[in-house]
Design a protein around this motif. Structure first.
Motif, mmCIF file in Angstrom:
data_model
loop_
_atom_site.group_PDB
_atom_site.id
_atom_site.type_symbol
_atom_site.label_atom_id
_atom_site.label_comp_id
_atom_site.label_asym_id
_atom_site.label_seq_id
_atom_site.Cartn_x
_atom_site.Cartn_y
_atom_site.Cartn_z
ATOM 1 N N CYS A 113 0.827 -1.215 0.000
ATOM 2 C CA CYS A 113 0.000 0.000 0.000
ATOM 3 C C CYS A 113 0.855 1.255 0.000
ATOM 4 O O CYS A 113 0.364 2.341 -0.262
ATOM 5 C CB CYS A 113 -0.983 -0.004 1.171
ATOM 6 S SG CYS A 113 -0.299 0.543 2.754
ATOM 7 N N GLY A 114 2.149 1.117 0.315
ATOM 8 C CA GLY A 114 3.063 2.249 0.230
ATOM 9 C C GLY A 114 3.124 3.107 1.477
ATOM 10 O O GLY A 114 3.832 4.109 1.498
ATOM 11 N N CYS A 138 4.463 2.492 4.392
ATOM 12 C CA CYS A 138 5.752 2.488 5.106
ATOM 13 C C CYS A 138 6.888 2.192 4.125
ATOM 14 O O CYS A 138 6.736 1.425 3.177
ATOM 15 C CB CYS A 138 5.735 1.513 6.284
ATOM 16 S SG CYS A 138 5.706 -0.219 5.824
ATOM 17 N N CYS A 192 8.534 -1.546 3.222
ATOM 18 C CA CYS A 192 7.762 -2.388 2.304
ATOM 19 C C CYS A 192 7.645 -1.727 0.935
ATOM 20 O O CYS A 192 7.836 -2.382 -0.091
ATOM 21 C CB CYS A 192 6.396 -2.662 2.935
ATOM 22 S SG CYS A 192 5.219 -3.475 1.869
ATOM 23 N N CYS A 218 2.750 -3.289 8.738
ATOM 24 C CA CYS A 218 1.689 -4.290 8.914
ATOM 25 C C CYS A 218 2.198 -5.661 8.485
ATOM 26 O O CYS A 218 3.334 -5.810 8.037
ATOM 27 C CB CYS A 218 0.414 -3.892 8.158
ATOM 28 S SG CYS A 218 0.404 -4.320 6.406
HETATM 29 FE FE1 SF4 Z 1 1.510 -0.837 3.526
HETATM 30 FE FE2 SF4 Z 1 1.735 -2.844 5.263
HETATM 31 FE FE3 SF4 Z 1 3.407 -2.733 3.153
HETATM 32 FE FE4 SF4 Z 1 3.690 -0.978 5.109
HETATM 33 S S1 SF4 Z 1 3.931 -3.243 5.316
HETATM 34 S S2 SF4 Z 1 3.622 -0.469 2.897
HETATM 35 S S3 SF4 Z 1 1.587 -0.655 5.773
HETATM 36 S S4 SF4 Z 1 1.208 -3.024 3.069
#
Ligand code: SF4
Length: 564
Positions: free
Chosen positions: A492-493, A495, A498, A538
């Motif tokens: 999802c971008g 953080c 990730c 997450c």
């Molecule tokens: Fe999004 Fe979760 Fe990936 Fe972070 S770890 S960018 S919150 S999907």
């Protein structure tokens, strides 16, 4: 205040955006300004929502919009050739629209037809199977998407158990619903329902496995108003049981949601269904209208003092939006970003209020538990994980489909006895358990039981517990690229570890081809995986790291052979 602002667009914004896109084939800057005015939001907020979801952001929509699945089962069945073939036949590249607006092609993960890969949705019409002409011509009508049903396997004895497995006729098969609700809402108590659910040992079936009764009691202990949500955002490639449940037994899910609402004292419920499942959206909406007409929902249900109603919300194309905090954002009309927990949704969820979010498979088990008693359910399965699980087997199995099995059965029972091994004389090389954030196991590991702990110790999260077969035809390097590509596309971008880590991982994997990897390239993944593991906001980032490690482990012989 900020709270009102946060909740303001609510579920309506996605509906309005979808309406504009259907009418015009795209969303223009003028539309963004108009909608921002209508909802009293900054244009940037509406733009943020539009740019987040694949349904709105990816290219324009042609008069004919074709979605092609690039999920793991379709990938395992063709190595991606079906997408290249479709691009050639339709004359458009994935993610684009023909200059005259006649046709557009969108690649999605996944369409939930993993038992007959590869799959396309031509408009709302599914087409599946190996024949490209068949894919594009689809099947006679949209209802054909329900041709497969959930099966309860015959009682084949397996060695690790003294007794043969119980045949679970009707436990999660098509049953209808609303059989216990009138009695519970008029004469029962929340304590009785929560007591049965606690006694059943039911845990969340969406992957996280949190105890259902505990989640409900956490929300019930918070000041109202409270909400309940059914999560029908089954984004994990390889799992399609939620689609079948929503299409074939929607009343059972609504009854489970109503029982959850009664227990926690919620007056309003939502069902989020992903847009890749148009038939499930339609069936859930039809069931909702029927349930209202029958008096199961509404004001003073069945003459009790309990008011409860439900709204069915269509998603807009995002894998991460199935994560609970992200899903709260989606149904609030915001970008489907995950956020740090705590606070947990049970104290601060939809519109900032206490919210219970359960997967649809979890909710579908609740009416049976209330009707037959929690103790009866707890006798099924394994003492560590009571009950049953719907397990989906992918197209490469000889007998693909959804089977309801007790927890604790060996994976070999699923692969060999139920699945019948691989079709067409193919040789099994690995199974992916639990979807893209699960992991790969080799055939020698199939004596592991379908249980969270032993699989976790083998480095494979159980996840949704479905199995995708990979044969010896597909090279390890292609599977590694597929895993990283999934991470990069679906992050999802929110953080950096990730967002950036998955893209760097994909760049590395793209340099590893089937003819041999540059020396040390695979080892350069390790620092990325450590950062993803330690610092992701997450579970998605950690899951990508875990899945990539499992590929390199399961295919270690192939990777070491290809090292110069
Ligand atoms: Fe999004 Fe979760 Fe990936 Fe972070 S770890 S960018 S919150 S999907």
């Amino acid at each position: 205040g900020l709270q009102a602002r946060l909740g303001r667009p609510g579920t309506l914004l996605l509906e309005r955006l979808r309406g504009v896109q259907r009418a015009q084939g795209g969303i223009s800057p003028g539309d963004l300004r108009r909608l921002a005015d209508e909802f009293g939001l900054p244009v940037a907020a509406v733009t943020g929502t539009v740019s987040f979801y694949a349904d709105f952001a990816e290219g324009c929509r042609g008069q004919r919009h074709v979605r092609v699945c690039e999920g793991a089962s379709c990938f395992a069945s063709t190595g991606g050739q079906h997408i290249r073939d479709l691009e050639r036949v339709l004359g458009v590249r994935r993610g684009t629209c023909a200059p005259d607006g006649s046709v557009s092609l969108q690649a999605v993960r996944c369409l939930g037809y993993c038992y007959d890969s590869p799959a396309v949705l031509d408009g709302g019409r599914p087409g599946t199977g190996q024949d490209l002409g068949g894919l594009l011509n689809g099947q006679p009508d949209a209802d054909s998407g329900s041709a497969l049903s959930i099966r309860t396997p015959p009682p084949i004895p397996y060695e690790s158990r003294a007794d043969p497995p119980v045949v679970l006729a009707g436990l999660l098969g098509v049953e209808g619903g609303w059989q216990v609700w009138p009695e519970v809402v008029t004469g029962g108590s929340p304590e009785q329902v929560s007591g049965e659910v606690a006694a059943s040992g039911l845990r969340g079936r969406g992957g996280a496995g949190f105890p259902t009764a505990k989640k409900w009691s956490m929300a019930a202990g918070e000041p109202g108003p409270r909400y309940v949500i059914a999560n029908g955002d089954e984004g994990d490639p390889g799992s399609y049981c939620d689609r079948l449940l929503m299409e074939q037994d929607p009343h059972r899910i609504l009854e489970g949601l109503a029982l959850a609402a009664f227990t926690v004292g919620a007056r309003h419920g939502l069902v989020l269904v992903r847009s890749e499942y148009p038939l499930a959206v339609a069936r859930m909406r039809a069931a909702l209208a029927e349930a209202r007409a029958a008096g199961h929902l509404g004001r003073g249900v069945h003459g009790s003092g309990f008011d409860f109603d439900v709204e069915v919300v269509e998603g807009a194309g995002s894998y991460v939006a199935g994560e609970e905090t992200a899903l709260m954002h989606t149904v609030s009309g915001l970008r489907g970003d995950a956020r740090p927990r705590p606070p947990y949704p049970t104290s601060k969820g939809f519109l900032g209020r206490p919210t219970v979010l359960n997967n649809v498979e979890t909710l579908a088990a609740v009416p049976w538990i209330v009707r037959h008693g929690g103790a009866a359910y707890a006798r099924l399965g394994h003492p560590d994980e009571p009950g049953t699980k719907l397990v989906c087997l992918s197209q490469l199995f000889r007998r693909p489909g959804v089977y309801e099995v007790e927890y604790g059965v060996p994976l070999r029972y699923l692969v060999e006895d139920l699945g019948g091994g691989l079709r067409d004389g193919r040789t099994l090389r690995a199974v992916q358990v639990g979807g893209p954030l699960g992991g790969f196991l080799t055939p020698v590991q199939l004596d592991l039981p379908l249980l969270t702990k032993p699989l976790g110790q083998a480095g494979v999260p159980l996840g949704h517990a479905s199995l995708i077969a990979f044969d010896t035809e597909l090279p390890a390097a292609a599977i590694l690229r597929h895993e990283w590509a999934f991470g990069a596309a679906e992050s999802c971008g929110a953080c950096t570890p990730c967002r950036v880590g998955t893209r760097r991982g994909l760049e590395l994997a793209e340099q590893i081809d089937e003819s041999g990897q540059p020396a040390g390239l695979l080892a350069r993944q390790e620092p990325l995986l450590e950062v993803l593991d330690a610092a992701s906001l997450c579970a998605f980032g950690r899951g990508v790291a875990c899945a990539v490690r499992s590929v390199t482990r399961a295919y270690s012989d192939e990777f070491s052979r290809s090292s110069p």
